[in-house]
Design a protein around this motif. Sequence first.
Motif, PDB file in Angstrom:
ATOM      1  N   VAL A 285      -4.879  10.562  -4.504  1.00 30.15           N
ATOM      2  CA  VAL A 285      -6.191  10.578  -5.147  1.00 30.15           C
ATOM      3  C   VAL A 285      -6.780  11.984  -5.167  1.00 30.15           C
ATOM      4  O   VAL A 285      -7.420  12.409  -6.135  1.00 30.15           O
ATOM      5  CB  VAL A 285      -7.145   9.599  -4.435  1.00 30.15           C
ATOM      6  CG1 VAL A 285      -8.581   9.780  -4.917  1.00 30.15           C
ATOM      7  CG2 VAL A 285      -6.687   8.157  -4.657  1.00 30.15           C
ATOM      8  N   GLU A 286      -6.549  12.745  -4.109  1.00 32.69           N
ATOM      9  CA  GLU A 286      -7.164  14.067  -3.972  1.00 32.69           C
ATOM     10  C   GLU A 286      -6.283  15.205  -4.485  1.00 32.69           C
ATOM     11  O   GLU A 286      -6.746  16.344  -4.582  1.00 32.69           O
ATOM     12  CB  GLU A 286      -7.505  14.316  -2.498  1.00 32.69           C
ATOM     13  CG  GLU A 286      -8.547  13.345  -1.943  1.00 32.69           C
ATOM     14  CD  GLU A 286      -8.784  13.525  -0.459  1.00 32.69           C
ATOM     15  OE1 GLU A 286      -8.039  14.322   0.166  1.00 32.69           O
ATOM     16  OE2 GLU A 286      -9.702  12.874   0.081  1.00 32.69           O
TER      17      GLU A 286
ATOM     18  N   ARG B 124      -5.191   7.974 -10.136  1.00 31.55           N
ATOM     19  CA  ARG B 124      -6.046   8.195  -8.976  1.00 31.55           C
ATOM     20  C   ARG B 124      -6.739   6.918  -8.503  1.00 31.55           C
ATOM     21  O   ARG B 124      -7.416   6.930  -7.468  1.00 31.55           O
ATOM     22  CB  ARG B 124      -7.105   9.248  -9.295  1.00 31.55           C
ATOM     23  CG  ARG B 124      -6.554  10.628  -9.615  1.00 31.55           C
ATOM     24  CD  ARG B 124      -7.701  11.609  -9.851  1.00 31.55           C
ATOM     25  NE  ARG B 124      -7.237  12.879 -10.373  1.00 31.55           N
ATOM     26  CZ  ARG B 124      -6.781  13.875  -9.614  1.00 31.55           C
ATOM     27  NH1 ARG B 124      -6.732  13.732  -8.303  1.00 31.55           N
ATOM     28  NH2 ARG B 124      -6.369  15.001 -10.165  1.00 31.55           N
TER      29      ARG B 124
ATOM     30  N   LYS C  63      -4.578   8.341  -0.249  1.00 29.01           N
ATOM     31  CA  LYS C  63      -5.672   9.311  -0.206  1.00 29.01           C
ATOM     32  C   LYS C  63      -5.192  10.679  -0.691  1.00 29.01           C
ATOM     33  O   LYS C  63      -5.886  11.375  -1.443  1.00 29.01           O
ATOM     34  CB  LYS C  63      -6.230   9.414   1.213  1.00 29.01           C
ATOM     35  CG  LYS C  63      -7.449  10.315   1.370  1.00 29.01           C
ATOM     36  CD  LYS C  63      -7.996  10.233   2.793  1.00 29.01           C
ATOM     37  CE  LYS C  63      -9.275  11.044   2.946  1.00 29.01           C
ATOM     38  NZ  LYS C  63      -9.034  12.494   2.793  1.00 29.01           N
ATOM     39  N   THR C  64      -3.981  11.052  -0.288  1.00 24.06           N
ATOM     40  CA  THR C  64      -3.415  12.330  -0.727  1.00 24.06           C
ATOM     41  C   THR C  64      -3.229  12.356  -2.238  1.00 24.06           C
ATOM     42  O   THR C  64      -3.535  13.351  -2.904  1.00 24.06           O
ATOM     43  CB  THR C  64      -2.070  12.579  -0.026  1.00 24.06           C
ATOM     44  OG1 THR C  64      -2.268  12.596   1.392  1.00 24.06           O
ATOM     45  CG2 THR C  64      -1.471  13.902  -0.455  1.00 24.06           C
TER      46      THR C  64
ATOM     47  N   ALA D 144      -2.044   4.132   3.412  1.00 25.74           N
ATOM     48  CA  ALA D 144      -3.440   4.543   3.254  1.00 25.74           C
ATOM     49  C   ALA D 144      -3.552   6.071   3.204  1.00 25.74           C
ATOM     50  O   ALA D 144      -4.307   6.627   2.388  1.00 25.74           O
ATOM     51  CB  ALA D 144      -4.274   3.983   4.400  1.00 25.74           C
ATOM     52  N   GLU D 145      -2.795   6.753   4.059  1.00 30.85           N
ATOM     53  CA  GLU D 145      -2.844   8.218   4.059  1.00 30.85           C
ATOM     54  C   GLU D 145      -2.302   8.791   2.765  1.00 30.85           C
ATOM     55  O   GLU D 145      -2.897   9.699   2.154  1.00 30.85           O
ATOM     56  CB  GLU D 145      -2.047   8.773   5.234  1.00 30.85           C
ATOM     57  CG  GLU D 145      -2.011  10.303   5.252  1.00 30.85           C
ATOM     58  CD  GLU D 145      -1.085  10.866   6.314  1.00 30.85           C
ATOM     59  OE1 GLU D 145      -0.476  11.923   6.057  1.00 30.85           O
ATOM     60  OE2 GLU D 145      -0.971  10.258   7.393  1.00 30.85           O
TER      61      GLU D 145
ATOM     62  N   SER E 162       0.828  -1.205   0.000  1.00 33.64           N
ATOM     63  CA  SER E 162       0.000   0.000   0.000  1.00 33.64           C
ATOM     64  C   SER E 162       0.865   1.259   0.000  1.00 33.64           C
ATOM     65  O   SER E 162       0.581   2.228  -0.719  1.00 33.64           O
ATOM     66  CB  SER E 162      -0.955   0.008   1.196  1.00 33.64           C
ATOM     67  OG  SER E 162      -0.243   0.056   2.414  1.00 33.64           O
TER      68      SER E 162
END
Length: 567
Positions: A500-501, A512, A497-498, A493-494, A412
């Motif tokens: 993707v955004e 993404r 998310k960063t 995981a963090e 991940s």
Amino acid sequence: MPGQPSGDRAGLRLAAPAPHDVIILGSGIAGSTLGAILAKQGVSVLLLDGGTHPRFAVGESTTLYTLKVFRLLARRYGVPELESLTSTDGIRDDIAPTSGTKRHFGFIRHEEGKEPDPAEFLQFSPPSKALQTGHLFRQDTDAYLFHTAIRYGCDVRQAFRVEDVELAADHVAVTGRNGERYEGRYLVDASGFRSPIAGKLGLRRPPEALEHHSRSMFTHMLGVRPTDECLRVGPEDAPPIPWVEGTMHHLFDRGWFWSIPFNNTSGSRNPLVSVGLTLDERMYPKNNDISPEQEFREFASRFPAVGRLFADARTVRPWVSADRIQYSSTKSVGHRWCLMSHAAGFIDPLYSRGLTNTGEVVNSLAWRLLDALAEDDFDEERFAYVDELQQGLIRYNDELVNCSFVSFQDHSLWNAVYRVWCAAEVPINLRFDRFTERFTESGDDSVLRAMEKADHPGLPVPGSHGYKALFDDMVRVCRAVDRGERTAADAGAELLKTVVEAPVVLDHLGLRDPECRFVFPMPDDLRRMAKWLRHEGPDELRYLITGVDGHGAPMPAEPDTEKALPH
């Protein structure tokens, strides 16, 4: 040969050789490319090298950006031979049928005693219409560039061992172990780690100045099996491009194997494959009681698929085994001298940045040096950007590779770091295209000089504050993992998310989507990406499509969507 001592057979006193404008130490890709460029412009150049051509060299994998930089160098300075490096056809026809093709970056993560998980396969194929990246058989490509430099007028001395360098206010000089002395107006050191200038001036930083740690061992082999034949997976897990047609990175916790085939295209007659192992020397201390080949095979046997890859491989040249390979310099330019490319520093072969960095540094140094020679002004300040660029290239590559090694322990986190790297690959090529298009249309060299005006020289996307923020987030979370302050899975995981955004991550490429294993954009994907970037993307990157730079300055006339795609 001009520039060498002369004398008669009676042993009369040798005459001092005529001074040269520029003396270059090292005749690899960096030194020979710069030498050819300068000599083409009428500069008197002396190339000195401790070795002879042809010779073994690593740094064989190119990137799309590598090709674009060398194509620009060819056209900017009128040295068409450099453009032969930018296509597999050019290499085969103009140099030798000994190099391979590179259609992708392939990454497969391994754990000891286990078959790799297909869900963790990653492949990135840079979109290009005209240029095809390749695997350079450096014995042939380096000799070709060396001979090109000679044809343009460079004087050369091979097997010349430097004993001392002299850096004076009004000249430079190099003395060999045999007492031969050569004088010039400027000295470029492209000799690599054992740089005479770095040694004389004590320029090497202490080891703790760099975060990344790795040692390496490498050679060329016969009989290396294609990765595709060594994986026990079904056709549903096959990537869009066969693994063998690219640069393969077999990853494990704090290390990786490379497999760079020269025999993966029908046009090549070279049966060899470049192989190597790079690993964190703190986790895997060097065992001096066994040979490098024994150590390599022992590591390969820990991972079933990697073991099959090299099971029948035979070594064709002596192994090279190096202790920690990272180094850097406190400065890379001074009055009448420059440490260029690998003389200034080196991090790791991961991501194939070496040749790209070399091309960028040559591009930034050559025009400044030509101006300095014309004006007879070698003030250090006029070369300040070259140092700023090289320091940035070393810094950001150090951080990127260190984050990657930290992330290899968990998919991940590695998946997120991989996407941060990928997120730069299309923007940096589009940025380069916009400037080179304007240069081609106008013939105005100031366009290319303006390309250097970026807030973060050396960053993968040097003018993007948004990408800098994303990159810094990656560094922050990976450092926390490295210090044991958080788990790799939580950090992954963090960071995912960063990614993707993040507004600067281009849409419609699959970056993404954390489940997208194979980034292989088709023309329709690229058209959608261009439309998104034009109408919805971040303002700081819109110039990649619209032809207006991030400061509102006009770039080439606004291109249509098709022209704006990577090419």
